[in-house]
Design a protein around this motif. Structure first.
Motif, short mmCIF file in Angstrom:
data_model
loop_
_atom_site.label_atom_id
_atom_site.label_comp_id
_atom_site.label_asym_id
_atom_site.label_seq_id
_atom_site.Cartn_x
_atom_site.Cartn_y
_atom_site.Cartn_z
N ARG A 255 0.84 -1.20 0.00
CA ARG A 255 0.00 0.00 0.00
C ARG A 255 0.88 1.25 0.00
NH1 ARG A 255 -5.06 -0.72 0.30
NH2 ARG A 255 -5.36 1.52 0.60
N MET A 256 1.91 1.25 0.83
CA MET A 256 2.78 2.42 0.94
C MET A 256 3.55 2.67 -0.36
SD MET A 256 4.04 1.47 4.78
CE MET A 256 5.21 2.80 5.05
N VAL A 257 3.98 1.60 -1.01
CA VAL A 257 4.71 1.74 -2.27
C VAL A 257 3.79 2.24 -3.38
CG1 VAL A 257 5.88 0.46 -4.10
CG2 VAL A 257 6.48 0.05 -1.70
N THR A 258 2.61 1.64 -3.51
CA THR A 258 1.72 2.02 -4.61
C THR A 258 1.12 3.40 -4.39
OG1 THR A 258 -0.13 0.81 -3.58
CG2 THR A 258 1.19 -0.36 -5.24
N TYR A 259 0.93 3.81 -3.13
CA TYR A 259 0.45 5.17 -2.87
C TYR A 259 1.48 6.18 -3.35
CZ TYR A 259 -1.49 9.22 -0.50
OH TYR A 259 -2.01 10.46 -0.23
N ALA A 260 2.76 5.93 -3.01
CA ALA A 260 3.81 6.83 -3.47
C ALA A 260 3.91 6.83 -4.99
CB ALA A 260 5.15 6.44 -2.85
N ALA A 261 3.77 5.67 -5.61
CA ALA A 261 3.86 5.58 -7.06
C ALA A 261 2.71 6.31 -7.74
CB ALA A 261 3.89 4.13 -7.50
N GLN A 262 1.52 6.17 -7.21
CA GLN A 262 0.38 6.90 -7.75
C GLN A 262 0.60 8.41 -7.60
OE1 GLN A 262 -3.26 6.79 -5.44
NE2 GLN A 262 -4.50 6.73 -7.28
N HIS A 263 1.09 8.81 -6.43
CA HIS A 263 1.34 10.22 -6.17
C HIS A 263 2.38 10.78 -7.14
CE1 HIS A 263 0.81 13.65 -3.55
NE2 HIS A 263 2.12 13.76 -3.33
N ALA A 264 3.40 9.97 -7.45
CA ALA A 264 4.47 10.42 -8.33
C ALA A 264 3.96 10.73 -9.74
CB ALA A 264 5.56 9.36 -8.40
N ALA A 265 2.89 10.06 -10.15
CA ALA A 265 2.37 10.27 -11.50
C ALA A 265 1.89 11.70 -11.72
CB ALA A 265 1.24 9.29 -11.78
N SER A 266 1.46 12.37 -10.65
CA SER A 266 0.99 13.75 -10.77
C SER A 266 1.93 14.75 -10.09
CB SER A 266 -0.42 13.90 -10.17
OG SER A 266 -0.41 13.51 -8.80
N ASN A 267 2.96 14.25 -9.41
CA ASN A 267 3.92 15.10 -8.72
C ASN A 267 5.32 14.55 -8.97
OD1 ASN A 267 5.52 16.58 -6.98
ND2 ASN A 267 4.13 16.43 -5.24
N PRO A 268 6.02 15.08 -9.97
CA PRO A 268 7.33 14.53 -10.35
C PRO A 268 8.34 14.50 -9.22
CG PRO A 268 6.51 16.05 -12.03
CD PRO A 268 5.58 16.17 -10.86
N GLU A 269 8.17 15.34 -8.22
CA GLU A 269 9.10 15.34 -7.11
C GLU A 269 9.08 14.02 -6.34
OE1 GLU A 269 8.31 18.68 -4.62
OE2 GLU A 269 8.75 20.17 -6.18
N TRP A 270 8.01 13.23 -6.54
CA TRP A 270 7.88 11.97 -5.82
C TRP A 270 8.37 10.76 -6.61
CZ3 TRP A 270 7.43 10.53 -1.05
CH2 TRP A 270 7.07 11.50 -0.11
N ALA A 271 8.80 10.98 -7.84
CA ALA A 271 9.20 9.86 -8.69
C ALA A 271 10.38 9.09 -8.09
CB ALA A 271 9.53 10.35 -10.09
N ALA A 272 11.37 9.80 -7.59
CA ALA A 272 12.56 9.13 -7.05
C ALA A 272 12.21 8.33 -5.81
CB ALA A 272 13.65 10.16 -6.74
N GLN A 273 11.35 8.87 -4.93
CA GLN A 273 10.98 8.17 -3.72
C GLN A 273 10.15 6.93 -4.04
OE1 GLN A 273 10.46 7.04 0.26
NE2 GLN A 273 11.95 8.41 -0.70
N ALA A 274 9.24 7.06 -5.02
CA ALA A 274 8.44 5.90 -5.42
C ALA A 274 9.34 4.79 -5.96
CB ALA A 274 7.40 6.31 -6.47
N GLN A 275 10.31 5.15 -6.81
CA GLN A 275 11.21 4.15 -7.36
C GLN A 275 12.07 3.53 -6.26
OE1 GLN A 275 11.40 3.09 -10.74
NE2 GLN A 275 12.48 1.47 -9.62
N TYR A 276 12.50 4.35 -5.32
CA TYR A 276 13.32 3.83 -4.21
C TYR A 276 12.54 2.78 -3.41
CZ TYR A 276 15.75 3.75 0.29
OH TYR A 276 16.39 3.34 1.44
N ARG A 277 11.27 3.03 -3.17
CA ARG A 277 10.46 2.08 -2.42
C ARG A 277 10.31 0.75 -3.18
NH1 ARG A 277 5.68 5.54 0.71
NH2 ARG A 277 7.06 7.18 1.51
N VAL A 278 10.12 0.84 -4.48
CA VAL A 278 10.06 -0.38 -5.28
C VAL A 278 11.39 -1.12 -5.20
CG1 VAL A 278 9.80 -1.32 -7.60
CG2 VAL A 278 8.34 0.57 -6.86
N ASP A 279 12.49 -0.38 -5.34
CA ASP A 279 13.81 -1.00 -5.27
C ASP A 279 14.02 -1.69 -3.93
OD1 ASP A 279 14.33 -0.07 -7.80
OD2 ASP A 279 15.53 1.65 -7.13
#
Length: 296
Positions: A255-279
């Motif tokens: 849930r925490m990973v996909t929430y960040a990933a969804q958020h990153a889609a509309s807020n580019p500043e979150w892209a790196a954090q979303a990818q980090y969580r997946v990694d």
């Protein structure tokens, strides 16, 4: 949110207030997001405007608030008007404004959860807990992730759903808050603690409420080991010792990973954090705990 985006909600606010005999003049926005929060100055009333299509959820939230009051569980309280009210297709509820307050602690969360979980399961239509609600939609929206990572997350999702269906026996089902962490609890200045954000209440295993704090300790390090020991002592149980812990912890992490990933889609500043969580989940960042930042 811009003033123009808030305008339709203000119209719904005016309609709903008029329907229950409240004055909307001078209403002040507190939080303008998908669900909007407004304050009625001088009336000690908070108005919550939910998203369109959330009427059933708002009705359940009202039922839960009445049940908590009847059972003397400290929580936000509704004001005495017929509700929810629907205006412009959005369900609207009315709450007592809180006195001065601050965020609670993990020990506060444990104490309120212990009180909540000790109650007999309510005779309310709460629906049964779904730890994976909206995960599929979030993955569809996760456009910053590559196809390989999204496919891996889809597979993890399917595996966890199957494990959830066959999870080991645990504590008896009860009413669960659904998102129990200090951000959804306040400590009143001068004494007292209150549960907030009642929209995710459901019937289910109490372990789900406990896993949130455990994951914030074991997975992200946001809660220290000493704080977690205090949490377990206050509640009287350590969920990490339950045989099904890894299943629910996996669901919470997903849930925490996909929430960040969804958020990153509309807020580019979150892209790196979303990818980090997946990694992290894929074993590319070493063992837990990982230092996840921002939205949890």
């Amino acid at each position: 949110m811009t003033t123009s985006a808030a305008a339709p909600a203000r119209h719904a606010l005016e309609q709903a207030c008029a329907a229950v005999g409240l004055h909307s003049g001078g209403a002040e926005p507190v939080r303008l997001a998908e669900n909007q929060i407004w304050r009625l100055p001088g009336q000690q009333v908070i108005v919550r405007i939910a998203r369109a299509g959330q009427a059933a959820a708002a009705q359940r939230e009202v039922r839960v608030a009445h049940w908590l009051a009847e059972n003397n569980v400290p929580a936000v309280r509704l004001i005495d008007v017929p509700q929810p009210v629907e205006a412009d297709g959005r369900p609207i509820t009315f709450w007592e404004e809180l006195p001065p307050h601050e965020h609670g602690t993990v020990a506060d969360v444990a104490q309120l959860l212990r009180q909540l979980h000790s109650l007999p399961a309510p005779e309310l239509d709460l629906g049964y807990l779904d730890p994976f609600v909206r995960i599929g939609e979030r993955l569809q929206a996760a456009k910053t992730l590559n196809e390989d990572d999204r496919a891996w997350l889809h597979s993890l999702h399917q595996d966890l759903v199957a494990e959830w269906a066959e999870r080991p026996a645990g504590r008896p089902d009860c009413a669960v808050h659904g998102d129990a962490w200090p951000g959804n609890l306040v400590r009143i200045i001068g004494g007292g603690r209150l549960l907030m954000d009642l929209e995710r209440f459901s019937l289910g295993p109490p372990e789900w409420d406990l896993v949130s704090t455990a994951v914030r300790t074991k997975t992200t390090g946001a809660v220290t080991e000493d704080e977690y020991d205090t949490f377990c002592e206050a509640y009287g149980y350590d969920v990490t010792e339950w045989a099904g812990y890894q299943i629910l912890a996996g669901a919470r992490e997903l849930r925490m990973v996909t929430y960040a990933a969804q958020h990153a889609a509309s807020n580019p500043e979150w892209a790196a954090q979303a990818q980090y969580r997946v990694d992290c989940l894929r074993g590319r960042q070493g063992p837990r705990p990982w230092k996840w930042k921002g939205i949890m």
